[in-house]
Every structure is written in structure tokens, then in C-alpha cells.
Design a protein around this motif. Structure first.
Motif, PDB file in Angstrom:
ATOM      1  N   LEU A   4      70.390  82.372  78.477  1.00  0.00           N
ATOM      2  CA  LEU A   4      71.776  82.623  78.823  1.00  0.00           C
ATOM      3  C   LEU A   4      72.023  82.149  80.462  1.00  0.00           C
ATOM      4  CD1 LEU A   4      74.527  83.929  78.541  1.00  0.00           C
ATOM      5  CD2 LEU A   4      73.588  86.323  79.354  1.00  0.00           C
ATOM      6  N   LEU A  17      77.309  91.001  80.575  1.00  0.00           N
ATOM      7  CA  LEU A  17      75.861  90.808  79.918  1.00  0.00           C
ATOM      8  C   LEU A  17      74.775  90.937  80.895  1.00  0.00           C
ATOM      9  CD1 LEU A  17      77.405  87.300  78.160  1.00  0.00           C
ATOM     10  CD2 LEU A  17      76.700  89.710  77.121  1.00  0.00           C
ATOM     11  N   LEU A  45      71.676  86.529  70.705  1.00  0.00           N
ATOM     12  CA  LEU A  45      72.895  87.152  71.152  1.00  0.00           C
ATOM     13  C   LEU A  45      73.923  87.150  70.035  1.00  0.00           C
ATOM     14  CD1 LEU A  45      73.471  85.036  74.466  1.00  0.00           C
ATOM     15  CD2 LEU A  45      72.749  87.382  74.237  1.00  0.00           C
ATOM     16  N   SER A  46      74.905  88.360  70.011  1.00  0.00           N
ATOM     17  CA  SER A  46      76.001  88.161  68.996  1.00  0.00           C
ATOM     18  C   SER A  46      76.882  87.111  69.226  1.00  0.00           C
ATOM     19  CB  SER A  46      76.707  89.571  69.149  1.00  0.00           C
ATOM     20  OG  SER A  46      77.306  89.781  70.283  1.00  0.00           O
ATOM     21  N   MET A  57      78.992  88.057  72.188  1.00  0.00           N
ATOM     22  CA  MET A  57      77.980  87.713  73.387  1.00  0.00           C
ATOM     23  C   MET A  57      78.005  86.046  73.755  1.00  0.00           C
ATOM     24  SD  MET A  57      75.072  90.548  72.732  1.00  0.00           S
ATOM     25  CE  MET A  57      74.476  90.966  74.230  1.00  0.00           C
ATOM     26  N   ARG A  58      77.979  85.208  72.946  1.00  0.00           N
ATOM     27  CA  ARG A  58      77.952  83.747  72.977  1.00  0.00           C
ATOM     28  C   ARG A  58      79.023  83.278  73.728  1.00  0.00           C
ATOM     29  NH1 ARG A  58      74.377  83.641  68.137  1.00  0.00           N
ATOM     30  NH2 ARG A  58      76.139  83.254  66.735  1.00  0.00           N
ATOM     31  N   PHE A  92      70.642  90.243  79.820  1.00  0.00           N
ATOM     32  CA  PHE A  92      70.749  89.405  78.957  1.00  0.00           C
ATOM     33  C   PHE A  92      70.363  88.074  79.387  1.00  0.00           C
ATOM     34  CE2 PHE A  92      73.111  92.885  76.494  1.00  0.00           C
ATOM     35  CZ  PHE A  92      72.254  92.966  75.436  1.00  0.00           C
ATOM     36  N   ALA A 142      67.844  86.017  77.679  1.00  0.00           N
ATOM     37  CA  ALA A 142      68.239  85.790  76.399  1.00  0.00           C
ATOM     38  C   ALA A 142      68.571  84.506  75.673  1.00  0.00           C
ATOM     39  CB  ALA A 142      69.210  86.845  75.521  1.00  0.00           C
TER      40      ALA A 142
END
Ligand code: ADP
Ligand code: ADP
Length: 226
Positions: A91, A122, A133-134, A137-138, A125, A128
Motif C-alpha cells: 500500500l 487505512l 485489501l478489499s 480499500m483499494r 495496512f 498490505a
């Protein structure tokens, strides 16, 4: 902050010419959150592509912060519907990637990325990878990656279109929060009238007929800004 002046776009095909937009004029004030809403095919993406500097208009001009737009510029950020994060970068390395290209040192780019990552909830994360990520979230990561250059104007092309209804509401709230905190000017397109009205300071209705831009001046809803 942003003005498009009598802009038209025609696509010339082999045996026909499609007029995507005709004689569109629009002014967006600094710090305004404007939504453009209209049915599929009415020219929303064309307008956004022109403002982004990616697509030349057939006629008319676009002025950003007093300068005539001649192509892509860092003053204008473009958030696409698909996040397009690099799957091999985590991320924070995705969000700070534009600064890496500029040769900004790692501590400095991480510092700036962390601030933005926190603004969209976020934190935690950073390490991550996109596949961890969902979708929501993306898309949050995509939005703040666009903001890392501190553009004056952010263009958003149905950024919450593919998300489920619940996630959409969460991201709409986050976006309003981000807008309030940064004071950035936002031009947001959607075909969802409810979304347009819920987010915009001002809603611009586009009819499917070229050149027919109907403006709705919303009842001003003062929002707290710090
Ligand atoms: P919207 O984003 O509102 O769905 P678009 O801006 O994508 O609308 O399209 C406006 C019109 O321009 C449509 O009639 C579309 O078919 C046409 N159009 C868009 N891009 C092209 C292209 N590259 N070549 C030919 N016609 C196009
Ligand atoms: P979004 O609203 O961004 O789509 P979700 O509703 O999918 O997020 O997830 C809600 C919460 O669940 C997240 O804020 C996070 O705390 C947690 N979560 C989601 N995906 C993951 C993951 N891959 N790893 C750990 N926690 C996650």
C-alpha cells in the motif's frame, strides 16, 4: 480554479462523426465539489478526459488556475473507476510511487503517504498488498495516490461504481472528509443522481443531447471546514 469554455468534441469515424459534447461551458470555483450527472453516453467521460489534459478538445479551451491547459499537468489528478494499483507493491509503496519517480527520499515519501493513508482510515495496512485489501480499500488507496502530488483539482470518474452499496456509503463519507480537510477542488461524475446530490456542492445535469447542459444550483448546505 477551473473553466471550460465553449468546448466541443467530435469523434471522426470511418463513415460517421459522433458529437460527444458541444458548446459546454462550466466554471468551478476553488475548493468546490461539483458533480456531473447524466445518462450513459451523454459525454461525462469526454468532459473529464478533456479536463485531465489526456484528450484534446475539437473546439474551445480549458483553463486551470489561470493557465490554458496544454496536456496533462500535476495540477489535475485523475481518479479512475478501477484502482490500477501495482500488485507487486504494498500500500505505502503504491501511494508514494509518484514521489519515488521524482526521486523523493524514502523517509520523506513515506511521511507524506502515511498522512494521506491515515486520512482515509487505512493506517495499519501500509504493508498490505493490493490482493490483501478489499475493493473499497483499494479505491481509497487509489484516491490518495492521486493526491500525493497535491493537485489543485481532482477528477473522479464513477470511482465508487463497482462497489457494493454499503462500501459506497463509507467511501462517500471518507471522500467528503478528505475534501473538507484538504480544500481540494473536486469534479466527480456519476450516473447516479442520488450520489450526485449527496456529494456535490453543486450538481450539473447533462442531457443526452449534445450541448444541453442544465445546471442545478443546490440549496447551499454549509459544511464545516477546518
Ligand atoms: P458518458 O461518459 O456520459 O457515458 P462518453 O463521454 O463516454 O459518455 O461518450 C459520449 C459520446 O461520445 C457517446 O455517444 C460515445 O459513444 C461517444 N464516444 C466516446 N468516446 C468515443 C470514441 N473514442 N470514438 C467514438 N465515439 C466516442
Ligand atoms: P471497505 O469499506 O474499504 O470496502 P470492508 O468493508 O471490506 O472495507 O472492510 C471493513 C474492515 O474490515 C476494514 O476497514 C478492515 O478493518 C477489515 N478488513 C478488510 N479487509 C481486510 C484484510 N484483507 N485484512 C485485514 N482486515 C481487513
Amino acid at each position: 480554479m477551473l473553466r471550460i469554455n465553449d468546448v466541443s468534441k467530435r469523434f471522426v469515424g470511418r463513415d460517421k462523426i459522433t458529437t460527444a459534447i458541444e458548446g459546454v461551458t462550466l466554471d468551478v470555483a476553488a475548493g468546490e465539489f461539483i458533480t456531473l450527472v447524466g445518462p450513459s453516453g451523454c459525454g461525462k467521460s469526454t468532459i473529464l478526459n478533456i479536463i485531465s489534459g489526456l484528450m484534446p478538445a475539437t473546439e474551445g479551451e480549458t483553463i486551470v488556475d489561470g493557465k490554458i491547459l496544454r496536456g496533462v499537468t500535476r495540477d489535475v489528478g485523475y481518479v479512475t473507476q478501477q484502482p490500477n494499483l501495482m500488485p507487486w507493491r504494498n500500500l505505502i509503496d503504491n501511494v508514494s510511487f509518484p514521489l519515488e519517480i521524482d526521486g523523493v527520499s524514502r523517509p520523506e515519501r513515506y511521511r507524506r503517504a502515511r498522512e494521506l493513508i491515515r486520512l482515509v482510515g487505512l493506517e495499519g495496512f501500509e504493508g498490505a498488498y493490493p490482493n490483501e485489501l478489499s475493493g473499497g480499500m483499494r479505491q481509497r488507496a487509489n484516491i490518495v495516490r492521486t493526491m500525493i502530488y497535491e493537485p489543485k483539482v481532482i477528477l473522479m470518474d464513477e470511482p465508487f461504481g463497482p462497489l457494493d452499496a454499503q462500501t459506497r456509503v463509507v467511501l462517500q463519507d471518507l471522500l467528503l472528509n478528505l475534501w473538507t480537510r484538504t480544500g481540494v477542488t473536486i469534479v466527480f461524475i456519476t450516473h447516479d443522481l442520488q450520489e450526485a446530490i449527496g456529494l456535490g456542492d453543486r450538481v450539473v445535469l447533462l442531457s443526452a443531447r449534445p450541448g444541453r447542459v442544465a445546471r442545478i444550483e443546490q440549496v447551499p448546505l454549509p459544511r464545516p471546514r477546518d
